[in-house]
Design an enzyme around this catalytic site. Structure first.
Site, PDB file in Angstrom:
ATOM      1  N   HIS B  81       0.850  -1.199   0.000  1.00 14.28           N
ATOM      2  CA  HIS B  81       0.000   0.000   0.000  1.00 14.28           C
ATOM      3  C   HIS B  81       0.882   1.244   0.000  1.00 14.28           C
ATOM      4  CE1 HIS B  81      -2.964   3.016   1.138  1.00 14.28           C
ATOM      5  NE2 HIS B  81      -2.228   3.304   2.202  1.00 14.28           N
ATOM      6  N   ASP B 110       6.481  21.672 -26.496  1.00 13.86           N
ATOM      7  CA  ASP B 110       6.446  20.304 -25.948  1.00 13.86           C
ATOM      8  C   ASP B 110       7.513  20.244 -24.867  1.00 13.86           C
ATOM      9  OD1 ASP B 110       6.429  17.411 -25.577  1.00 13.86           O
ATOM     10  OD2 ASP B 110       5.430  17.323 -27.526  1.00 13.86           O
ATOM     11  N   TRP B 146       7.068  -0.236   3.936  1.00 22.40           N
ATOM     12  CA  TRP B 146       7.565   0.422   2.723  1.00 22.40           C
ATOM     13  C   TRP B 146       8.976   0.950   2.928  1.00 22.40           C
ATOM     14  CZ3 TRP B 146       8.802   5.492   1.021  1.00 22.40           C
ATOM     15  CH2 TRP B 146       8.729   6.487   1.999  1.00 22.40           C
ATOM     16  N   SER B 173      12.868   6.095 -13.919  1.00 19.48           N
ATOM     17  CA  SER B 173      11.809   6.866 -14.561  1.00 19.48           C
ATOM     18  C   SER B 173      11.735   8.274 -13.989  1.00 19.48           C
ATOM     19  CB  SER B 173      10.480   6.131 -14.390  1.00 19.48           C
ATOM     20  OG  SER B 173       9.408   7.000 -14.601  1.00 19.48           O
ATOM     21  N   SER B 174      11.805   8.376 -12.651  1.00 19.20           N
ATOM     22  CA  SER B 174      11.708   9.690 -12.008  1.00 19.20           C
ATOM     23  C   SER B 174      12.874  10.581 -12.402  1.00 19.20           C
ATOM     24  CB  SER B 174      11.733   9.550 -10.491  1.00 19.20           C
ATOM     25  OG  SER B 174      10.544   8.994 -10.047  1.00 19.20           O
ATOM     26  N   HIS B 257      13.269  11.844   3.490  1.00 12.94           N
ATOM     27  CA  HIS B 257      12.676  13.118   3.878  1.00 12.94           C
ATOM     28  C   HIS B 257      12.508  14.082   2.707  1.00 12.94           C
ATOM     29  CE1 HIS B 257      10.494  15.257   6.767  1.00 12.94           C
ATOM     30  NE2 HIS B 257      10.932  16.322   6.153  1.00 12.94           N
ATOM     31  N   GLU B 259      11.937  13.167  -0.137  1.00 15.33           N
ATOM     32  CA  GLU B 259      10.812  12.539  -0.836  1.00 15.33           C
ATOM     33  C   GLU B 259       9.468  13.122  -0.366  1.00 15.33           C
ATOM     34  OE1 GLU B 259      10.438  10.455  -3.287  1.00 15.33           O
ATOM     35  OE2 GLU B 259       8.347   9.878  -3.030  1.00 15.33           O
ATOM     36  N   TYR B 261       8.900  16.085   0.500  1.00 10.61           N
ATOM     37  CA  TYR B 261       8.684  17.372  -0.169  1.00 10.61           C
ATOM     38  C   TYR B 261       8.518  17.193  -1.661  1.00 10.61           C
ATOM     39  CZ  TYR B 261       9.547  18.849   4.440  1.00 10.61           C
ATOM     40  OH  TYR B 261       9.429  18.974   5.786  1.00 10.61           O
ATOM     41  N   SER B 272      -1.168  27.073  -5.502  1.00  9.31           N
ATOM     42  CA  SER B 272      -0.788  28.462  -5.762  1.00  9.31           C
ATOM     43  C   SER B 272      -1.324  28.962  -7.100  1.00  9.31           C
ATOM     44  CB  SER B 272       0.738  28.613  -5.750  1.00  9.31           C
ATOM     45  OG  SER B 272       1.251  28.189  -4.519  1.00  9.31           O
ATOM     46  N   HIS B 306      15.078  12.805  12.075  1.00  6.55           N
ATOM     47  CA  HIS B 306      13.921  12.900  12.972  1.00  6.55           C
ATOM     48  C   HIS B 306      12.992  11.689  12.804  1.00  6.55           C
ATOM     49  CE1 HIS B 306      11.716  15.466   9.736  1.00  6.55           C
ATOM     50  NE2 HIS B 306      11.316  14.236   9.649  1.00  6.55           N
ATOM     51  N   HIS B 307      13.229  10.887  11.764  1.00  9.67           N
ATOM     52  CA  HIS B 307      12.496   9.626  11.642  1.00  9.67           C
ATOM     53  C   HIS B 307      13.120   8.548  12.522  1.00  9.67           C
ATOM     54  CE1 HIS B 307      10.182  10.957   8.081  1.00  9.67           C
ATOM     55  NE2 HIS B 307      11.259  11.674   7.830  1.00  9.67           N
ATOM     56  N   THR B 332       7.139  26.810   5.795  1.00 13.54           N
ATOM     57  CA  THR B 332       5.822  26.231   5.532  1.00 13.54           C
ATOM     58  C   THR B 332       4.735  27.192   5.999  1.00 13.54           C
ATOM     59  OG1 THR B 332       6.854  24.115   6.000  1.00 13.54           O
ATOM     60  CG2 THR B 332       4.489  24.110   5.712  1.00 13.54           C
ATOM     61  N   LYS B 335       4.147  29.935   3.511  1.00 16.55           N
ATOM     62  CA  LYS B 335       3.301  29.554   2.375  1.00 16.55           C
ATOM     63  C   LYS B 335       1.825  29.622   2.760  1.00 16.55           C
ATOM     64  CE  LYS B 335       4.755  27.129  -0.914  1.00 16.55           C
ATOM     65  NZ  LYS B 335       5.799  27.218  -1.944  1.00 16.55           N
ATOM     66  N   ARG B 454       1.639   1.168  15.028  1.00 15.67           N
ATOM     67  CA  ARG B 454       1.211   0.957  13.641  1.00 15.67           C
ATOM     68  C   ARG B 454       1.681  -0.431  13.193  1.00 15.67           C
ATOM     69  NH1 ARG B 454       5.582   4.489  10.149  1.00 15.67           N
ATOM     70  NH2 ARG B 454       4.343   3.761   8.419  1.00 15.67           N
TER      71      ARG B 454
END
Lengths: 379, 530
Positions: B81, B110, B146, B173-174, B257, B259, B261, B272, B306-307, B332, B335, B454
């Site tokens: 998931h 293009d 994951w 790909s990315s 991390h 990722e 963002y 925006s 921090h993870h 943040t 924004k 979890r």
């Protein structure tokens, strides 16, 4: 406000929810609806709670201010009430203010948090030290100063998990041998793991520390109230991750001393003489218990294993073949599989469990493995 | 959505516009609009697959006890998931928006590398097939979460190898997509469109693309080390061989991390674009938005641990990562304040895109507050690896990114298909999603605070009620997404009002100067921006 809303929402829901819950599982007590941190019994847990309350209320104030502005704007500055759009698109002063003010608020939050962290990291001058080892899927506790240790596994019967029996009060949060510590003593924990990463977590103590195989980390707690406190493994460690709870019994100093004395006596009595020759029936009876505590999670009570993951013992070539091969497998494990080494068990336990598997289900070798043979194979 | 009309606008009809028909068109296309469409369809399909897995999880957690699946399969569900939603749904959706909109927003004909664009899309279906078929191999799919932490990942069967290859392919790909986006934005802007005049969506994607190029190779390295530890006798993450299991976590989160963002910045860009249009007022603080986005991107490289507050880091490391993490609240916050100031004294209307944008603003900010709570290390020790964290990241990823993408989809569907979406269906989709999202995820805060870990398939009795509520909400949320499918199919089949070139009164960007639907080739003569 978030919480108040939630409380109201919960209150409104209570009637309906209780009805649904009663329909589905009449066994669920009213305490089935917890929504905040557990009551702390250590200074650290108390400080964590206080910090949470402090930051929660700062967030609530900011929440009300920011969304007050947003909803005011949404209701007043809409086209349908004929509001004509202004065309401003910057304001240096405002932009500086809303950069600097949040920064100052953060400083205000960081100060108490730092003080708590300094206290959490100070593991010096403990009154006693316990080594904790995470295993798939149980905990091991070693009282380093007193020279004894034991394993602590889930006590909830499978029948409750599989919904064949009503669930007990401490469903999934009960163990056979809890960790026992004295009240008001600084207990230093040395935490490690045998196989994969686990995490030892007791919310009431404010302690959560990953157990990392090959490394020892330390942390501490000082429980201020006798009682029974429950936690769980907090790092995904495989299929039984949800089934390796932690129970800590905090006793008064006198009760603790009595308990330690009893443990030491029990250890002395249980030290089996590996030279003793056992008969088949006694070995099978003892082996069944060893099997239930160590093997059943993978190989299953039926001995059938789990297809594709854990091999069956019933009818297995190893279990019905020469005993030396099985002895080596149990002692050393098998690289690259979930089959761990069980060297930590006593010679008698290993002999018993080998005998049990060789004489259970469809296996009928009739052979009794003796502890002396296991002792010899260890070398 | 597969039936993009082929009519040509006068002046845009070209001899080279011969394309194969049927499946060959989609396999060989180098057109940014075709490729954008394929990305969006692919990501929605993966969203439904990942959603079914989420519903399997919620079905098992509906009541205490094991009812629906075995614990091993449950772990595979949580693992897949996460991987499918992050790499299969959210990221490709963002690239789909970039493909469709960046050339039209900057007045380019293009994407810069049209053939690479085709390849970066067609790498994704094989990756998806690897992930989904891993469920059926001996030993089952990856089940270590994951985050793929060793040593647990080292124990697992060949499903994990398939997952590692899938991650490699999606990473490639990315990276190609990012190179394309950066080159397009830096080289193909219309005359007069300086960087500081670009629409915000292009700015946030430009910064996202740099983040992707910086961190996807790090992830590829991490999973390659897993692969060699699994099969080739290395010991990067094995203490017995001189390695360290925690090393993986450092490498993974150095990717992980930024990722976060990568997932949220394109969403910020869409929001925006939309808030000014429906407020009929220019975006407030454009320059500070750009700087805040860049600030978030730079900070994202120094907060990863921090993870890992519960791994037992030294004091200095703990303090550094806590302070750096708290700092993220500043840009943040800027924004959020800028969006509010854009709405302030505007003349707002609340069509579906704006509803999703306001829903985003409200719920994303809630996720921001819980993020701040989690940044405080002593509190994080209680909440790490609990349902509080699950609630937090679903508020920022679902109510954040996903709501922004819904907002963008309703906003641009008229331009893509030439048909207005049905406003009633759109509003229904918003309100059912908003309500069921909160029923699903708000109670998870309580579960986490009360102590529910979890990634567990069964739980103690005190968690029963909130889990029941969350499961009911989850099924509602899942069904609500079919309403979106209905709205899109109606647009794609042309059933609805014909869309004018500029369906939104406040629209000012270049795509609204084009007819609806946008012709197959656009801006072959660049527009001049003053």
């Amino acid at each position: 406000m978030v919480r108040n809303q939630a409380k109201e929402r919960a209150g409104r829901r209570r009637v309906g929810m209780a009805g649904i819950a009663a329909l589905l599982s009449p066994g669920i007590a009213l305490a089935a609806r917890e929504w905040n941190l557990q009551p702390p019994v250590t200074t650290i847990a108390q400080q964590q709670n206080d910090l949470h309350v402090f930051i929660f209320w700062i967030c609530v104030v900011i929440f009300i201010a920011v969304f007050g502005v947003m909803f005011y704007s949404i209701f007043r500055h809409r086209k349908s009430v004929g509001h004509v759009p202004a065309q401003f698109h910057e304001n240096t002063l405002v932009e500086i203010v809303w950069t600097v003010v949040p920064f100052l608020i953060l400083l205000f939050m960081a100060f108490p948090a730092t003080k708590t962290i300094l206290a959490m990291k100070d593991t010096s001058a403990p009154d006693m030290t316990v080594k904790i080892t995470g295993y798939q899927w149980k905990w091991g506790y070693d009282y380093l100063q007193d020279g004894f240790g034991f394993y602590s596994s889930l006590k909830t019967p499978l029948a409750q998990i599989e919904n064949r029996e009503p669930k007990g009060e401490n469903y999934l949060l009960e163990v056979d041998n809890p960790l026992v510590v004295p009240v008001d003593a600084k207990v230093r924990l040395l935490i490690t793991a045998d196989d994969v990463i686990h995490a030892w977590w007791v919310p009431a103590f404010g302690v959560k520390q990953d157990a990392i195989p090959g490394f020892v980390r330390d942390t501490w707690f000082k429980a201020e109230k006798p009682g029974v406190y429950r936690g769980q493994c907090a790092e995904l460690c495989g299929k039984e991750h949800g089934f390796m709870p932690i129970v800590v019994e905090v006793k008064t100093k006198a009760e603790y001393a009595t308990w330690v004395a009893a443990q030491k006596a029990k250890v002395a009595a249980a030290a089996d003489d590996p030279a003793k020759v056992w008969d088949l029936r006694d070995l099978v009876a003892r082996g069944e218990k060893v099997y239930a505590a160590n093997c059943v999670a993978c190989h299953q009570a039926s001995g059938k294993g789990v297809a594709g993951a854990f091999p069956a013992l019933d009818g297995s070539k190893v279990v019905n073949g020469p005993v030396a091969e099985q002895r080596a497998l149990v002692l050393n494990g098998k690289q690259g599989t979930a089959m761990a080494s069980f060297r930590q068990l006593s010679d008698t336990d290993i002999a018993a469990v080998i005998t049990y598997t060789r004489n259970s289900w469809g296996n009928k070798t009739g052979e009794a493995e003796q502890p002396a043979a296991v002792l010899a194979a260890r070398k | 959505m597969s039936s993009i009309p082929h009519d040509h606008v006068a002046g845009h009809d070209h001899a080279h516009d011969h394309r194969p028909s049927g499946i060959a068109r989609w396999l060989t296309t180098t057109n940014h609009k075709d490729i954008g469409t394929m990305y969006l369809i692919f990501s929605f399909a993966m969203f439904l697959v990942g959603g079914c897995m989420a519903l399997t999880i919620r079905a098992e957690l509906f009541q205490p006890g094991l009812q629906v699946v075995h614990p091993e399969f449950f772990n595979s569900m949580t693992t897949l998931h996460g991987l499918i939603m992050v790499f299969g749904a959210i990221m490709p959706a963002a690239v789909g928006f970039a493909n469709w909109m960046i050339p039209m927003l900057i007045g380019a004909p293009d994407m810069a590398f049209a053939r690479m664009n085709n390849w970066s899309f067609w790498l994704l279906p094989p990756a998806a097939i690897l992930l989904v078929t891993s469920l059926f191999v001996p030993g089952g799919a990856a089940a270590a979460g994951w985050t793929l932490y060793p040593p647990l990942t080292i124990q697992a069967g060949m499903g994990t190898d398939l997952t590692i290859f899938a991650v490699h392919i999606m990473g490639a790909s990315s990276i190609m997509g990012s190179i394309n986006i950066i080159t397009t934005i830096l080289n193909l802007r219309a005359p007069g469109m300086t960087l500081m005049k670009m629409p915000m969506f292009c700015w946030t994607w430009l910064i996202t693309a740099y983040l992707l190029i910086a961190v996807m190779p790090v992830l590829a390295g991490a999973v390659t080390m897993l692969l060699t530890d699994r099969h080739f006798g290395t010991s990067f993450f094995n203490a017995a061989g001189g390695g360290d299991p925690v090393l993986f976590q450092h490498i993974f989160w150095f990717f992980g991390h930024p990722e976060v963002y990568i997932i949220i910045l394109p969403a910020f860009g869409i929001i925006s674009e939309i808030i000014p249009v429906f407020s009929r007022k220019p975006l407030f603080g454009y320059a500070s938005m750009v700087y805040a986005t860049a600030g978030i991107a730079i900070l994202s490289f120094i907060v990863w641990a921090h993870h890992m507050f519960t791994t037992g880091m030294p004091l200095a490391g703990t303090l550094f990562f806590m302070y750096a993490t708290m700092l993220i609240a500043v840009p943040t916050g800027v924004k959020v304040f800028n969006w509010l100031a854009t709405m302030w004294k505007g003349a707002m209307t609340f069509e579906t895109p704006m509803l999703f944008a306001v829903g985003f603003l409200f719920l994303f900010t809630m996720g921001g507050f819980t993020g701040l709570v989690l940044a405080i290390m002593p509190i994080d020790v209680q909440l790490q690896d609990t349902y509080y964290v699950v609630a937090h990241f679903h508020y920022v990823m679902v109510a954040g990114s996903l709501f922004a993408f819904f907002s963008g989809a309703y906003y641009w569907l008229p331009k893509w298909t030439g048909t207005m979406y049905d406003e009633k269906i759109g509003q229904l989709h918003f309100w059912t999603s908003f309500v069921t999202f909160n029923i699903t995820f708000f109670p998870m805060h309580f579960l986490g605070l009360a102590g529910m870990p979890r990634r567990i398939p069964d739980y103690a009795q005190q968690f029963a009620d909130w889990n029941l509520v969350a499961s009911v909400g989850a099924f509602g949320f899942g069904l609500s997404q079919l309403i979106f499918l209905w709205a899109v199919i109606k647009c794609a089949t042309g059933s609805g009002a014909k869309a004018p070139a500029k369906p939104w009164e406040g629209g000012t960007s270049l795509e609204w100067t084009l007819p609806s639907p946008a012709p197959y080739h656009t801006f072959e003569t660049p527009p001049v921006v003053k």
